[in-house]
Design an enzyme around this catalytic site. Structure first.
Site, PDB file in Angstrom:
ATOM      1  N   HIS A   9      14.974  50.771  48.622  1.00  0.00           N
ATOM      2  CA  HIS A   9      15.805  51.836  49.564  1.00  0.00           C
ATOM      3  C   HIS A   9      15.864  51.456  50.868  1.00  0.00           C
ATOM      4  CE1 HIS A   9      11.842  52.797  51.785  1.00  0.00           C
ATOM      5  NE2 HIS A   9      11.342  52.605  50.727  1.00  0.00           N
ATOM      6  N   HIS A 150      10.922  51.244  45.243  1.00  0.00           N
ATOM      7  CA  HIS A 150      10.254  50.965  46.245  1.00  0.00           C
ATOM      8  C   HIS A 150       9.374  49.586  46.597  1.00  0.00           C
ATOM      9  CE1 HIS A 150      10.444  55.395  46.961  1.00  0.00           C
ATOM     10  NE2 HIS A 150      10.624  55.305  45.600  1.00  0.00           N
TER      11      HIS A 150
END
Length: 211
Positions: A9, A150
């Site tokens: 992200h 992540h």
């Protein structure tokens, strides 16, 4: 073969200060929003078939930028969500080092032995992302799949894809709005690109080493 594009992200509001996020849900920073657009522009050159994202805001908003550029939907996938940092969630790295020095040392030096108090173990993350990758291989053969996730699940995915022990967890770079390209072949997985960030230009920021 599956062409797998792993994406971290874009920068969240907490990334610049070194705050553990875990399952907490801060928004993208202003720089992160620019990073997401630059990443989407970079990946718009690729043929993409499907986009999976962790359901947290920082991943989903990054995935939406990629999806809108290619007129695709984003599929939310719980198995690629960030590790639950438990008692560390919301704390700064410096605060964790002071309050939990031995746990912090173990996380940096022996991550494969860590289970966060009130949270999750790295082994648990590994098991869920490995199951997800096996499903991707079966469901999306001959397709290009984007996975927006992540740092912890992505590093666990690299370990699973290469068949290496979780003790090698910290061996893989994972900067905000970076992407990696892996070919999932019949007999092996081949990493073609790792932690690519050149598309970010002046908006590149090196990731914190302990998060």
């Amino acid at each position: 073969m599956v062409k797998l594009i792993l994406v971290r992200h874009a920068e969240s509001e907490w990334n610049p200060v070194g705050r553990y996020q875990g399952l907490l849900d801060p928004d993208l920073s202003e720089r992160g929003k620019k990073q997401a657009k630059l990443l989407a522009q970079e990946l718009s050159r690729e043929h993409l078939d499907v986009i999976y994202s962790s359901p947290l805001k920082r991943t989903y908003l990054t995935a939406l930028e990629i999806a809108e550029a290619k007129n695709l939907e984003v599929i939310k996938e719980d198995r690629i969500i960030e590790i639950d940092h438990g008692m560390w969630s919301g704390m700064l790295v410096e605060e964790v080092m002071e309050k939990y020095p031995e746990d912090f040392r173990r996380w940096v030096e022996e991550p494969h032995k860590v289970e966060f108090q009130g949270g999750e173990s790295l082994a648990s993350v590994y098991n869920r992302v490995k199951g997800f990758l096996e499903e991707v291989r079966k469901r999306h053969w001959n397709q290009t799949v984007v996975v927006v996730s992540h740092t912890v699940p992505m590093r666990a995915m690299y370990c699973a894809l290469l068949g290496v022990d979780l003790s090698k967890f910290w061996s893989f770079g994972c900067d905000n709005a970076s992407y990696s390209v892996i070919h999932m072949e019949e007999r092996r997985n081949v990493i073609l690109k790792l932690n690519i960030t050149c598309h970010l230009g002046e908006f590149y920021v090196e990731a914190h080493k302990a998060i």
